[in-house]
Design a protein around this motif. Structure first.
Motif, PDB file in Angstrom:
ATOM      1  N   PRO A 108      -7.679  -1.054  -0.381  1.00 34.37           N
ATOM      2  CA  PRO A 108      -8.793  -0.856   0.570  1.00 34.37           C
ATOM      3  C   PRO A 108      -8.393  -1.265   1.986  1.00 34.37           C
ATOM      4  O   PRO A 108      -7.460  -2.051   2.195  1.00 34.37           O
ATOM      5  N   ASP A 109      -9.148  -0.753   2.972  1.00 34.93           N
ATOM      6  CA  ASP A 109      -8.881  -1.065   4.384  1.00 34.93           C
ATOM      7  C   ASP A 109      -9.074  -2.544   4.686  1.00 34.93           C
ATOM      8  O   ASP A 109      -8.474  -3.063   5.645  1.00 34.93           O
ATOM      9  N   THR A 110      -9.914  -3.222   3.915  1.00 32.43           N
ATOM     10  CA  THR A 110     -10.127  -4.647   4.166  1.00 32.43           C
ATOM     11  C   THR A 110      -8.841  -5.447   4.001  1.00 32.43           C
ATOM     12  O   THR A 110      -8.663  -6.482   4.646  1.00 32.43           O
ATOM     13  N   ALA A 111      -7.926  -4.967   3.183  1.00 35.33           N
ATOM     14  CA  ALA A 111      -6.657  -5.657   2.977  1.00 35.33           C
ATOM     15  C   ALA A 111      -5.596  -5.190   3.967  1.00 35.33           C
ATOM     16  O   ALA A 111      -4.809  -5.983   4.485  1.00 35.33           O
ATOM     17  N   THR A 112      -5.549  -3.891   4.241  1.00 35.10           N
ATOM     18  CA  THR A 112      -4.469  -3.351   5.079  1.00 35.10           C
ATOM     19  C   THR A 112      -4.768  -3.435   6.573  1.00 35.10           C
ATOM     20  O   THR A 112      -3.843  -3.568   7.378  1.00 35.10           O
ATOM     21  N   LYS A 113      -6.037  -3.340   6.969  1.00 38.93           N
ATOM     22  CA  LYS A 113      -6.379  -3.318   8.390  1.00 38.93           C
ATOM     23  C   LYS A 113      -7.128  -4.571   8.835  1.00 38.93           C
ATOM     24  O   LYS A 113      -6.792  -5.183   9.848  1.00 38.93           O
ATOM     25  N   ASP A 114      -8.154  -4.947   8.058  1.00 35.14           N
ATOM     26  CA  ASP A 114      -9.005  -6.057   8.498  1.00 35.14           C
ATOM     27  C   ASP A 114      -8.233  -7.369   8.549  1.00 35.14           C
ATOM     28  O   ASP A 114      -8.459  -8.209   9.429  1.00 35.14           O
ATOM     29  N   TRP A 115      -7.318  -7.583   7.620  1.00 34.86           N
ATOM     30  CA  TRP A 115      -6.546  -8.835   7.634  1.00 34.86           C
ATOM     31  C   TRP A 115      -5.686  -8.932   8.894  1.00 34.86           C
ATOM     32  O   TRP A 115      -5.567  -9.990   9.501  1.00 34.86           O
TER      33      TRP A 115
ATOM     34  N   ASN B 166       0.825  -1.206   0.000  1.00 38.05           N
ATOM     35  CA  ASN B 166       0.000   0.000   0.000  1.00 38.05           C
ATOM     36  C   ASN B 166       0.865   1.263   0.000  1.00 38.05           C
ATOM     37  O   ASN B 166       0.477   2.293  -0.555  1.00 38.05           O
ATOM     38  N   VAL B 167       2.004   1.155   0.649  1.00 35.57           N
ATOM     39  CA  VAL B 167       2.915   2.308   0.632  1.00 35.57           C
ATOM     40  C   VAL B 167       3.405   2.567  -0.783  1.00 35.57           C
ATOM     41  O   VAL B 167       3.486   3.713  -1.246  1.00 35.57           O
ATOM     42  N   VAL B 168       3.731   1.473  -1.478  1.00 31.77           N
ATOM     43  CA  VAL B 168       4.212   1.612  -2.862  1.00 31.77           C
ATOM     44  C   VAL B 168       3.106   2.160  -3.750  1.00 31.77           C
ATOM     45  O   VAL B 168       3.352   2.985  -4.641  1.00 31.77           O
ATOM     46  N   LEU B 169       1.869   1.699  -3.502  1.00 29.63           N
ATOM     47  CA  LEU B 169       0.737   2.116  -4.347  1.00 29.63           C
ATOM     48  C   LEU B 169       0.089   3.407  -3.861  1.00 29.63           C
ATOM     49  O   LEU B 169      -1.008   3.757  -4.303  1.00 29.63           O
ATOM     50  N   LEU B 170       0.779   4.095  -2.943  1.00 33.38           N
ATOM     51  CA  LEU B 170       0.316   5.407  -2.462  1.00 33.38           C
ATOM     52  C   LEU B 170      -1.067   5.332  -1.798  1.00 33.38           C
ATOM     53  O   LEU B 170      -1.928   6.207  -1.977  1.00 33.38           O
TER      54      LEU B 170
END
Length: 318
Positions: free
Chosen positions: A122-129, A114-118
Motif C-alpha cells: 500500500p501507499d502508506t508504506a511506500t510513500k507516506d513513510w 514493493n518492486v519485488v512484490l510487483l
C-alpha cells in the motif's frame, strides 16, 4: 573580532532564528456545508372583522382581528473552507528527527520490497513513510498532526437553492385594541385566538353613557413597523335605549331581592331581546343559590312557571 568570527556568529543566529520560528506543516483543506434561510418581510397588514351586521343590535359582539404577513424566503447552501496546518513547536524535533530517520529507511526499504512484490504494497508504506521521514528530519518543520492542527477561514461560498413567497395569517393574540366611544378611548385586549369580546354592558363601557354614542371606532397598530387597521361599528338607536335598563337588571344588588324579582329580571332581559344576557344572569342566580337547595328549587320552579324558562344547576351532573 575577525570577520570570520562575525560570519560564524551571524550564521548561528540565523539558524537559531529559523529553528525557533520554523514553518507550519500545511494539511489538506477542510470544508463545512450548511443550509441558510433568509426571510424578508415584504408586507405586514392588520384586518379587523367586526362581523355582521355593521350596526349593533345586541350589546355583545365578538370581533376577530388577524395579521397577514408576506415573506420572501431564500434558501442558500453555504460552504466554508478552512486552511489547516500543524503549528511549529521546536521541542518536538527532539523525537521527530530520529523517528524521521527511521521512517526514511523504512520507506526506502518498502519501495525496494514493493518492486519485488510487483507493486502490491500500500501507499502508506511506500510513500507516506518517506513523507513522514523527511518532514521529521526537517528541523524547521513538524510532521503532520491532525490531533493538534489549527485552522483559518480561507473563504465562504454561497449558492442559492430556492426563492419563494410565503404567506401567513395569524390571530392578533392577546394584543391591545383601542376602542373610541365618544370622547373616551378604552384599551381592551384580544384573547389568544385574536377575538375581542366587546360588551357594552360591562367593563369600561358600563361607566359611560353609551346611549348618546352612535358609533364605536376600533384601532389596532403594531409598534414594530406601524402596521395598522381601523374599523367602525354602529350602535343602533334601539339598543341605546335598552342599555341603561339592561345594566340595572344585571348589576343591581341581587342578594337583597326575592325570588320573584330574580325571575322578573331574567324574563325582562329576554323580552328586551338579550337572550345571552338572560341566560348568563340565570346561571349566576343558580350559582348564587347552590348552597341553599330549597331556595334554588323555588327559583327554578318560579322561573318555569312565570317566565316559561327551563333551567337546571349545571353542577348536578358533576
Amino acid at each position: 573580532m575577525s570577520k570570520r568570527s562575525s560570519y560564524h556568529l551571524a550564521g548561528a543566529a540565523l539558524c537559531g532564528a529559523l529553528f525557533v520560528s520554523g514553518c507550519a506543516n500545511h494539511l489538506p483543506q477542510r470544508s463545512e456545508h450548511e443550509e441558510r434561510v433568509e426571510r424578508k418581510l415584504l408586507n405586514h397588514s392588520l384586518q379587523i372583522d367586526v362581523g355582521d351586521p355593521q350596526v349593533l343590535e345586541l350589546p355583545q359582539r365578538r370581533i376577530r382581528i388577524n395579521e397577514q404577513k408576506t415573506f420572501e424566503v431564500t434558501e442558500f447552501e453555504v460552504s466554508r473552507h478552512y486552511d489547516r496546518y500543524t503549528p511549529y513547536q521546536p521541542w518536538r524535533e527532539l523525537y521527530e528527527v530520529p523517528l524521521g530517520a527511521v521512517a526514511v529507511v523504512a520507506g526506502v526499504g518498502a519501495n525496494v520490497l514493493n518492486v519485488v512484490l510487483l507493486g502490491s504494497l500500500p501507499d502508506t508504506a511506500t510513500k507516506d513513510w518517506i513523507s513522514y521521514g523527511f518532514a521529521g528530519l526537517n528541523p524547521a518543520m513538524n510532521v503532520e498532526s491532525n490531533g493538534r492542527s489549527e485552522q483559518n477561514l480561507a473563504g465562504i461560498d454561497e449558492k442559492q437553492l430556492d426563492k419563494r413567497m410565503e404567506y401567513s395569517s395569524l390571530p392578533w393574540a392577546e394584543r391591545p385594541v383601542l376602542v373610541n366611544a365618544g370622547n373616551k378611548t378604552h384599551e381592551l385586549l384580544t384573547d389568544r385566538n385574536g377575538i375581542l369580546r366587546l360588551n357594552l354592558l360591562d367593563g369600561p363601557f358600563a361607566e359611560q353613557d353609551i346611549s348618546r354614542i352612535g358609533t364605536l371606532r376600533l384601532h389596532v397598530e403594531d409598534p414594530l413597523d406601524n402596521a395598522r387597521a381601523d374599523a367602525t361599528l354602529g350602535v343602533s338607536h334601539n339598543l341605546r335605549g335598552k342599555l341603561a335598563e339592561a345594566h340595572a337588571l344585571i348589576f343591581e344588588d341581587l342578594e337583597d331581592d326575592e325570588v320573584p324579582e330574580w325571575v322578573h329580571r331574567v324574563k325582562r332581559l329576554s323580552e328586551l331581546g338579550m337572550e345571552e344576557e338572560a341566560s348568563e344572569l340565570e346561571q349566576s342566580l343558580i350559582e348564587l343559590t347552590r348552597n341553599d337547595p330549597e331556595l334554588q328549587q323555588e327559583f327554578l320552579k318560579s322561573l318555569m312557571k312565570d317566565a316559561g324558562r327551563l333551567a337546571a344547576d349545571p353542577g348536578e351532573s358533576d
